[in-house]
Design an enzyme around this catalytic site. Structure first.
Site, PDB file in Angstrom:
ATOM      1  CB  CYS A   2      90.551   5.358  90.373  1.00 21.28           C
ATOM      2  SG  CYS A   2      90.350   6.817  89.338  1.00 21.28           S
ATOM      3  NE  ARG A  27      89.190   2.321  96.635  1.00 20.06           N
ATOM      4  CZ  ARG A  27      90.378   2.882  96.807  1.00 20.06           C
ATOM      5  NH1 ARG A  27      90.758   3.870  96.027  1.00 20.06           N
ATOM      6  NH2 ARG A  27      91.200   2.467  97.738  1.00 20.06           N
ATOM      7  CD1 TRP A  74      84.736  10.081  90.234  1.00 16.93           C
ATOM      8  CD2 TRP A  74      86.545  11.399  90.194  1.00 16.93           C
ATOM      9  NE1 TRP A  74      84.345  11.344  90.603  1.00 16.93           N
ATOM     10  CE2 TRP A  74      85.434  12.175  90.584  1.00 16.93           C
ATOM     11  CE3 TRP A  74      87.791  12.008  90.086  1.00 16.93           C
ATOM     12  CZ2 TRP A  74      85.541  13.527  90.880  1.00 16.93           C
ATOM     13  CZ3 TRP A  74      87.905  13.361  90.374  1.00 16.93           C
ATOM     14  CH2 TRP A  74      86.780  14.106  90.772  1.00 16.93           C
ATOM     15  CG  ASN A  98      93.469   3.790  91.329  1.00 11.75           C
ATOM     16  OD1 ASN A  98      92.893   3.554  90.281  1.00 11.75           O
ATOM     17  ND2 ASN A  98      93.337   3.038  92.413  1.00 11.75           N
ATOM     18  N   GLY A  99      94.985   8.030  90.384  1.00 16.03           N
ATOM     19  CA  GLY A  99      95.731   9.225  90.728  1.00 16.03           C
ATOM     20  C   GLY A  99      95.863  10.181  89.560  1.00 16.03           C
ATOM     21  CD  GLU A 477      77.785  16.489 107.077  1.00 20.27           C
ATOM     22  OE1 GLU A 477      77.516  15.304 106.826  1.00 20.27           O
ATOM     23  OE2 GLU A 477      78.706  17.108 106.505  1.00 20.27           O
ATOM     24  CE  LYS A 481      76.507  13.446 104.612  1.00 16.08           C
ATOM     25  NZ  LYS A 481      77.703  14.223 104.267  1.00 16.08           N
ATOM     26  CD  GLU A 484      78.358  15.101 100.220  1.00 13.59           C
ATOM     27  OE1 GLU A 484      79.573  14.870 100.199  1.00 13.59           O
ATOM     28  OE2 GLU A 484      77.618  14.700 101.149  1.00 13.59           O
ATOM     29  CG  HIS A 500      76.175  40.428 109.636  1.00 16.05           C
ATOM     30  ND1 HIS A 500      76.545  41.718 109.949  1.00 16.05           N
ATOM     31  CD2 HIS A 500      75.796  39.848 110.807  1.00 16.05           C
ATOM     32  CE1 HIS A 500      76.426  41.902 111.249  1.00 16.05           C
ATOM     33  NE2 HIS A 500      75.967  40.785 111.793  1.00 16.05           N
ATOM     34  CE  LYS A 600      82.364   6.664 102.145  1.00 16.46           C
ATOM     35  NZ  LYS A 600      81.316   7.462 102.808  1.00 16.46           N
TER      36      LYS A 600
END
Length: 605
Positions: A2, A27, A74, A98-99, A477, A481, A484, A500, A600
């Site tokens: 946001c 963001r 968002w 925002n929040g 990572e 990626k 995402e 395993h 972001k």
């Protein structure tokens, strides 16, 4: 996550508000809106989706008015629709937020019982109703905001305007960042300095619980006890130019290519080559007293912590614990004396990590932070700030911030080792770290061949990544990626864990990305790789020439990296991992820079 921009200007503000929103696109968001005050009334435009949709609405229906507020949303409560988009208007109040308001349901039930009507599904509209109700009962706008704030539980940054007071802009923050900008005959409100950079360089950061009343000529800041306070006005240093992709197709690609430069910039602030020393900023505590390190971070930053665990334990022989920030407080962790609590964050505003930092500080733990934004909440609150110098990162999927964080983590590990008397050859460490930018440039030279092989991975439904030692977190990572930005299901595993359970997933349709620089762990990694190949796995081997010569047969592709010391291998091998995810996403046609559902800067828990 946001974004807020508010302007009390001397000329029409709609274009400048839209420009501020463009600067906040990094963001992440799924709807946007602008409201101005003109002729004693509100005028509003909102649109779901990207800012181009809002821009089209403004082109068709221009917004007059020399004051206004704007927002990118968002979605948390309610789908990304026009009705749920901000700003929200209730009576004489227009509000952006925002929040998350955690207690919005009982507040909403209270308001519904009074007969008040809601036009959206958002928690935000509750706040607008509460402020509007206070004003309807005769409260002046400042008093109305001050009365409502103690009733709100959660995290929020608010921007508020009142129809009957067109020259007043109100703001408040708790757990989400908010910045005041100072101009000449006009003043501003924004989520961060970047949003306000074209408008002013003179800014003040509101502190936790602060609220502010802004006019064109004055800024009044109050603390959570409604006492007038002064917050320092600083020069933001943020660029007034919109971020540009240059010759690159996406910001993510540009930021991958910037890594040799920004990692060099970061290392330059920590290395003292003439003294053969790795330095840190001034420290007000004795590093030799550290007996335990607790690293707390989210997502990609947590993998920096995992790699740092290998480095610190191997070099300094100090035990390290790595925690996911969203879980840290809630498991009631045991905090021992002589612990260094280390947070890692690109933005310095990540809600979970910030809450974990405050939990550690409340317990008396000495804290440090590897942070890219030196004016952020975390940067201001840690005992030891370890800045990265990645510059603004616009792509939602972190790339250059990740490698700059790794560079700083290596510097911290080296300093802890020296403080503990366990650093055998610091000059050798300096030499290896100085070689990183060149080695990263060599890794980038393989971009074209990675792009050529990407369609093979893009056709997959599932992808597995393997690594041992510090390359295990790098496998995690790599999988993150790919998930995402390409939306392909991917998982990272320690190579030895294949037998395993995960090996049951292997067949001819599952690519296996193996990250294996030659060295002490190479043979064991290759053994695990060959077990998967025997079951039909389509292997991509990322290694150096020695490793590829030894184990490159029967793979669908190899990516050759320069031969580097194990200390710096994670920084160098991050490049092909990032490029592979990028080119797979491009091959699939996804929104690389702003992938669906992601933001972001995650400023809510």
């Amino acid at each position: 996550m946001c974004g807020i921009v508010g302007i009390l200007g001397q000329e029409p503000v709609a274009d400048r508000l839209l420009d501020g929103l463009k600067r906040l696109e990094y963001r992440g968001y799924d709807s946007a809106g602008i409201c101005t005050v003109h002729g004693g009334d509100f005028d509003r435009r909102r649109a779901p989706g990207k800012l181009k949709n809002l821009a089209q609405r403004l082109a068709e229906e221009p917004l007059p008015g020399d004051s206004g507020i704007a927002h990118t949303r968002w979605a948390t409560h309610g789908a990304p629709t026009v009705d749920n988009a901000h700003p929200h208007i209730v009576g004489d109040v227009v509000l952006v937020h925002n929040g998350i308001i955690e207690n919005f349901k009982p507040l909403r039930d209270e308001l519904l019982a009074e007969g008040r009507e809601f036009k959206s599904q958002t928690d935000t509209e509750v706040v607008a109703h509460l402020i509007a109700r206070e004003i309807e009962r005769g409260a002046e706008p400042r008093a109305a905001l001050a009365a409502v704030l103690p009733r709100l539980h959660g995290a929020f940054a608010l921007g508020v305007m009142v129809r009957t007071h067109p020259d007043l802009l109100l703001g408040a923050r708790l757990g989400a960042p908010l910045t005041v900008g100072y101009g000449d005959g006009e003043n501003f409100l924004g989520s961060d300095a970047l949003a306000l950079a074209p408008l002013t360089q003179r800014i003040a950061y509101l502190e936790e619980g602060d609220w502010v009343a802004i006019t064109r000529d004055e800024v009044e800041i109050y603390d959570r006890d409604n006492q007038r306070v002064t917050r320092p006005i600083v020069n933001s240093g943020a660029s007034g130019q919109l971020m540009d992709k240059g010759n690159h197709r996406h910001f993510m690609q540009k930021e991958i290519y910037e890594q040799p430069v920004v990692v060099a910039q970061t290392l330059r602030s920590y290395l003292r080559p003439l003294e053969a020393q790795v330095a840190l900023p001034d420290i007000e505590f004795d590093l030799s007293s550290v007996e335990r390190v607790v690293v707390v971070a989210c997502g990609t930053a947590s993998y920096v912590g995992m790699i740092g665990k290998y480095w610190i334990e191997q070099l300094a022989r100090i035990p390290v614990e790595v925690d996911v920030a969203s879980e840290y407080r809630y498991r009631d962790p045991v905090l021992l004396p002589n612990t260094l609590g280390l947070v890692i964050s690109q933005s310095g505003e990540t809600a979970d990590t910030l809450a974990a930092l405050r939990h550690m500080k409340a317990a008396g733990v000495t804290t440090g932070g590897i942070i890219n934004v030196p004016t952020s909440s975390m940067a201001r609150e840690v005992d030891l700030l370890l800045p990265t110098h990645a510059g603004p990162e616009i792509g939602v999927a972190s790339t250059k911030a990740f490698t700059c964080q790794l560079a700083v983590m290596a510097a911290l590990a080296t300093n802890l080792a020296r403080a503990k008397g366990r650093l055998a050859d610091e000059a050798d460490v300096v030499e290896h770290l100085q070689h990183v930018p060149e080695a990263m440039s060599m890794a980038l030279a393989h971009d074209a061949e990675i792009e050529a092989m990407a369609p093979k991975i893009a056709a997959a439904r599932d992808v597995l990544y393997l690594g041992r030692g510090p390359e295990f977190p790098l496998a995690l990572e790599g999988a993150l990626k790919l998930k995402e930005i390409s939306y392909i299901h991917a998982e990272g595993y320690a190579s030895g864990e294949m037998k395993h359970g995960p090996i049951a997933l292997i067949d001819e349709q599952v690519p296996l990305i193996v990250i294996a620089p030659s060295g002490p762990l190479f043979d064991k990694t290759v053994s695990n790789m060959q077990e998967a190949q025997a079951r039909g796995a389509q292997v991509v081997l990322i290694s150096d020439a020695e490793g590829i010569a030894q184990a490159g047969e029967n793979t669908i592709a190899t990516i050759e990296m320069p031969k580097v010391h194990p200390l710096i291998a994670p920084l160098v091998y991050a490049v092909p991992v990032q490029l592979l995810a990028y080119h797979v996403a491009v091959a699939k046609g996804t929104d690389v820079d702003q992938p669906r559902n992601l933001a972001k800067s995650v400023t809510v828990e």
